[in-house]
Design a protein around this motif. Structure first.
Motif, PDB file in Angstrom:
ATOM      1  N   UNK A  82       5.746   6.017   8.919  1.00  0.00           N
ATOM      2  CA  UNK A  82       6.192   5.505   7.637  1.00  0.00           C
ATOM      3  C   UNK A  82       6.104   3.985   7.642  1.00  0.00           C
ATOM      4  N   UNK A  83       5.793   3.444   6.467  1.00  0.00           N
ATOM      5  CA  UNK A  83       5.529   2.024   6.382  1.00  0.00           C
ATOM      6  C   UNK A  83       6.305   1.429   5.214  1.00  0.00           C
ATOM      7  N   UNK A  84       7.011   0.351   5.480  1.00  0.00           N
ATOM      8  CA  UNK A  84       7.764  -0.391   4.468  1.00  0.00           C
ATOM      9  C   UNK A  84       9.051   0.315   4.045  1.00  0.00           C
ATOM     10  N   UNK A  85       8.935   1.592   3.785  1.00  0.00           N
ATOM     11  CA  UNK A  85      10.129   2.335   3.366  1.00  0.00           C
ATOM     12  C   UNK A  85      10.325   3.531   4.286  1.00  0.00           C
ATOM     13  N   UNK A  86      11.520   4.047   4.319  1.00  0.00           N
ATOM     14  CA  UNK A  86      11.748   5.251   5.112  1.00  0.00           C
ATOM     15  C   UNK A  86      12.287   6.348   4.208  1.00  0.00           C
ATOM     16  N   UNK A  87      12.575   7.505   4.773  1.00  0.00           N
ATOM     17  CA  UNK A  87      13.179   8.587   3.994  1.00  0.00           C
ATOM     18  C   UNK A  87      14.427   9.047   4.719  1.00  0.00           C
ATOM     19  N   UNK A  88      15.215   9.850   4.048  1.00  0.00           N
ATOM     20  CA  UNK A  88      16.456  10.322   4.666  1.00  0.00           C
ATOM     21  C   UNK A  88      16.139  11.181   5.884  1.00  0.00           C
ATOM     22  N   UNK A  89      16.766  10.865   6.977  1.00  0.00           N
ATOM     23  CA  UNK A  89      16.586  11.672   8.174  1.00  0.00           C
ATOM     24  C   UNK A  89      15.173  11.711   8.720  1.00  0.00           C
ATOM     25  N   UNK A  90      14.471  10.589   8.625  1.00  0.00           N
ATOM     26  CA  UNK A  90      13.092  10.542   9.108  1.00  0.00           C
ATOM     27  C   UNK A  90      13.038  10.806  10.605  1.00  0.00           C
ATOM     28  N   UNK A  91      12.027  11.577  11.018  1.00  0.00           N
ATOM     29  CA  UNK A  91      11.895  11.894  12.438  1.00  0.00           C
ATOM     30  C   UNK A  91      10.626  11.286  13.017  1.00  0.00           C
ATOM     31  N   UNK A  92       9.975  10.427  12.233  1.00  0.00           N
ATOM     32  CA  UNK A  92       8.742   9.833  12.726  1.00  0.00           C
ATOM     33  C   UNK A  92       8.922   8.323  12.811  1.00  0.00           C
ATOM     34  N   UNK A  93       8.016   7.641  13.517  1.00  0.00           N
ATOM     35  CA  UNK A  93       8.150   6.190  13.646  1.00  0.00           C
ATOM     36  C   UNK A  93       8.113   5.510  12.277  1.00  0.00           C
ATOM     37  N   UNK A  94       8.880   4.439  12.148  1.00  0.00           N
ATOM     38  CA  UNK A  94       8.941   3.688  10.902  1.00  0.00           C
ATOM     39  C   UNK A  94       8.639   2.225  11.196  1.00  0.00           C
ATOM     40  N   UNK A  95       7.809   1.607  10.376  1.00  0.00           N
ATOM     41  CA  UNK A  95       7.511   0.185  10.528  1.00  0.00           C
ATOM     42  C   UNK A  95       7.959  -0.529   9.264  1.00  0.00           C
ATOM     43  N   UNK A  96       8.879  -1.512   9.411  1.00  0.00           N
ATOM     44  CA  UNK A  96       9.287  -2.198   8.198  1.00  0.00           C
ATOM     45  C   UNK A  96       9.824  -3.591   8.472  1.00  0.00           C
ATOM     46  N   UNK A  97      10.059  -4.305   7.401  1.00  0.00           N
ATOM     47  CA  UNK A  97      10.569  -5.661   7.528  1.00  0.00           C
ATOM     48  C   UNK A  97      12.064  -5.643   7.255  1.00  0.00           C
ATOM     49  N   UNK A  98      12.765  -6.465   8.022  1.00  0.00           N
ATOM     50  CA  UNK A  98      14.206  -6.545   7.867  1.00  0.00           C
ATOM     51  C   UNK A  98      14.546  -7.846   7.141  1.00  0.00           C
ATOM     52  N   UNK A  99      15.108  -7.716   5.947  1.00  0.00           N
ATOM     53  CA  UNK A  99      15.402  -8.909   5.171  1.00  0.00           C
ATOM     54  C   UNK A  99      16.869  -9.310   5.206  1.00  0.00           C
ATOM     55  N   UNK A 100      17.658  -8.640   6.031  1.00  0.00           N
ATOM     56  CA  UNK A 100      19.104  -8.860   5.995  1.00  0.00           C
ATOM     57  C   UNK A 100      19.469 -10.318   6.216  1.00  0.00           C
ATOM     58  N   UNK A 101      18.914 -10.876   7.281  1.00  0.00           N
ATOM     59  CA  UNK A 101      19.254 -12.239   7.629  1.00  0.00           C
ATOM     60  C   UNK A 101      18.893 -13.185   6.478  1.00  0.00           C
ATOM     61  N   UNK A 102      17.675 -13.028   6.004  1.00  0.00           N
ATOM     62  CA  UNK A 102      17.200 -13.909   4.935  1.00  0.00           C
ATOM     63  C   UNK A 102      18.050 -13.738   3.674  1.00  0.00           C
ATOM     64  N   UNK A 103      18.402 -12.503   3.361  1.00  0.00           N
ATOM     65  CA  UNK A 103      19.196 -12.251   2.162  1.00  0.00           C
ATOM     66  C   UNK A 103      20.588 -12.852   2.303  1.00  0.00           C
ATOM     67  N   UNK A 104      21.127 -12.726   3.506  1.00  0.00           N
ATOM     68  CA  UNK A 104      22.455 -13.288   3.732  1.00  0.00           C
ATOM     69  C   UNK A 104      22.435 -14.804   3.582  1.00  0.00           C
ATOM     70  N   UNK A 105      21.431 -15.421   4.183  1.00  0.00           N
ATOM     71  CA  UNK A 105      21.297 -16.870   4.081  1.00  0.00           C
ATOM     72  C   UNK A 105      21.144 -17.285   2.615  1.00  0.00           C
ATOM     73  N   UNK A 106      20.342 -16.509   1.903  1.00  0.00           N
ATOM     74  CA  UNK A 106      20.131 -16.818   0.485  1.00  0.00           C
ATOM     75  C   UNK A 106      21.444 -16.717  -0.285  1.00  0.00           C
ATOM     76  N   UNK A 107      22.197 -15.664   0.000  1.00  0.00           N
ATOM     77  CA  UNK A 107      23.478 -15.464  -0.672  1.00  0.00           C
ATOM     78  C   UNK A 107      24.407 -16.652  -0.424  1.00  0.00           C
ATOM     79  N   UNK A 108      24.446 -17.062   0.843  1.00  0.00           N
ATOM     80  CA  UNK A 108      25.319 -18.172   1.204  1.00  0.00           C
ATOM     81  C   UNK A 108      24.949 -19.414   0.386  1.00  0.00           C
ATOM     82  N   UNK A 109      23.691 -19.648   0.320  1.00  0.00           N
ATOM     83  CA  UNK A 109      23.195 -20.812  -0.382  1.00  0.00           C
ATOM     84  C   UNK A 109      23.564 -20.772  -1.876  1.00  0.00           C
ATOM     85  N   UNK A 110      23.338 -19.623  -2.491  1.00  0.00           N
ATOM     86  CA  UNK A 110      23.602 -19.508  -3.929  1.00  0.00           C
ATOM     87  C   UNK A 110      25.085 -19.700  -4.213  1.00  0.00           C
TER      88      UNK A 110
END
Lengths: 321, 321
Positions: free
Chosen positions: B140-168
């Motif tokens: 799976x790429x970019x998105x996952x599904x509920x209870x996925x049993x296969x490898x998933x490749x994606x980007x993690x935006x948590x840090x960036x989103x948190x930083x953005x939130x702080x800034x705003x």
DNA sequence: GCGCAGAAGTTAATCGATTACACACCTATG
DNA sequence: CATAGGTGTGTAATCGATTAACTTCTGCGC
């Protein structure tokens, strides 16, 4: 398939007949076969089927650059049209490289696509001849090659380019920069010829390679050369040229006028919005797919020439809308 | 192939061995066979070969929207990586429709791709299960599904989103609009959860469908609601939001701050340039292709999580660079 | 001179479908 | 009541490759 046949108590021939909607089988047999298929989760092997029938229900599409939204839109349109006729599309990305283009074309032929749509990277006809020699239906898209003998689908920008030239000259520009495509592509040459012809002697031409980086470089050269207007023959080079203009802090259209071939959804959002020559990408893609399907069905479709339209938005100093 | 064999005075077995670089044939025989191949312009039939070997050297890639440059970039990266390993990629365009996605997945399976890369349109796992049941390697790429049993490749935006939130929040915004993706996609939900979490109570969320039109509508709603900052979770919706902001004559960042998920080459050209959270699209595509190839070769690749980066450019009122 | 190992090449089965032809059965007709 | 004509199925050849198993031939050792 053998399993299905056994499960339903029939022969593989009957299974095949059910699968292909032949008239023969009894409703009752059909029912049994379908039940067996369902139960076993059987899916026919498209490879085997294609090997036997010599038809893959697949079109090949080789484009110059998937990242160029112009080609992405075309690809989407081709795919839509093909799907509505029960065909699949395999996309090959040539990356503006003649070599990679050839590799892809051969790969697609090896996989026995029923027909091929090609946006040739150069106007060298040898690859086209190779495909034709193999007897595979072929349609050229966007660009043509020297002495092409197959249907061609493209947009005609002559009228729009002429109108644009008139406008620029009318606005008093006497040094106009043209960022052209590579001289060994039909679109690169033709658009430039039309425009320089219409501009008379005021044009300064620099050739790029249909990529962003070459657009900045060409823009730099032309701005240094003192042009007061820039016409860019492709959206990616347009992006590069815009970057260069911004980097130098020049104001559009006050310091320099700008027009770009190919519209993009974000052009209207710039300040000022960019004047463009818009190609009917969706219609081009659909028309190309239709021509190819016609060819596959033994017809002889004509060339298609759609017209590109000048969209005035302000970046050439025209009256605002 | 029979013709070639006859022409070279050998059997088809020998021709096959020459073709596949087996050790057996004499240099002299090999020479004769190659000459015959050349002379007849013979090309092996990939369908027949695949039928026999049960390997097509092809990966399937089903993406949500070819026109979205984010996916186009991914597609290109996947293709590059696959090609460097001798694989071809067949791209299927699901158009954010679960139904079309399923159709494409089945078509690709019928054609016996060696493996499948999927950007699931929804987080419904049934399609994924269907593929796994068929024993076809899946990543799976970019998105996952509920209870996925296969490898998933994606980007993690948590840090960036948190930083953005702080800034705003730090900049004094107390009503912040979030244009989120559909709640039934993993990226739609996760990004929104992280951001609203970091924003505390000041967030107003409207869900779009990852398309331009929904971006304008959501922006209109939020602006009417009096937000002073807008965070858009996808570049196409960002385009729509930008259009709405322009249409209302609002100034960025004075009247409204703006940040968009996904970078685009033209974002820096806007005035002011747009602050974004940039995903490493190329690395995502390559990593996904590598994972899939590993899976095909019997290994068990781990999930891959790359990090998205906050790129400050000015549209949120930050200090200019 | 005999036997035998190893190399080079051939024969034929196989992958999973489609389809021409044969066959069995049934009905309508002279 | 024999016969012609239809219908529904099964048999087996075929598409174009790969490859296991077998044949042939060469050269070598004792």
């Amino acid at each position: 398939m053998k399993d299905v046949a056994q499960h339903a108590g029939v022969s593989t021939a009957t299974v095949s007949r059910v699968l292909n909607g032949h008239a023969a089988p009894t409703p009752e047999t059909r029912e049994r076969v379908l039940a067996a298929i369902e139960e076993l989760g059987y899916r026919p092997n498209a490879l085997a089927r294609s090997l036997r029938t010599t038809s893959t229900q697949t079109l090949g599409l080789v484009i110059s650059d998937l990242l160029n939204p112009f080609f992405a839109e075309i690809a989407r349109a081709v795919e839509d049209e093909a799907r509505s006729h029960g065909y699949c599309v395999v996309i090959g990305n040539a990356d503006e490289s003649a070599e990679q283009e050839a590799t892809y074309v051969r790969t697609l032929l090896d996989r026995r696509v029923d027909g091929l749509l090609l946006c040739p990277a150069t106007d060298d006809p040898s690859l086209v001849r190779e495909v034709s020699a193999g007897g595979v239906p072929l349609v050229l898209l966007d660009r043509t090659v020297r002495g092409a003998t197959c249907p061609v689908v493209r947009a005609d920008g002559s009228e729009a380019l002429t109108a644009l030239a008139r406008r620029l000259v009318g606005a008093g520009h006497s040094r106009i920069g043209v960022i052209a495509g590579p001289p060994n592509t039909s679109t690169g040459r033709e658009r430039t010829d039309v425009l320089t012809g219409a501009l008379g002697g005021v044009a300064r031409v620099v050739h790029g390679d249909f990529r962003q980086e070459s657009g900045s470089q060409a823009a730099a050269k032309l701005i240094d050369d003192g042009v007061t207007a820039l016409v860019v023959m492709d959206n990616l080079m347009g992006l590069g040229a815009l970057g260069e203009i911004r980097a130098r802090g020049l104001q559009i259209p006050h310091d320099i006028a700008l027009a770009v071939f190919d519209d993009q959804p974000w052009f209207p959002l710039l300040d000022p919005p960019i004047t463009v020559i818009a190609q009917p990408t969706v219609e081009m893609g659909r028309a190309a797919a239709r021509s190819l399907l016609a060819l596959i069905n033994g017809q002889q479709p004509d060339d298609v020439r759609l017209t590109a339209k000048l969209v005035l938005r302000g970046s050439c100093g025209e009256a605002e809308l």
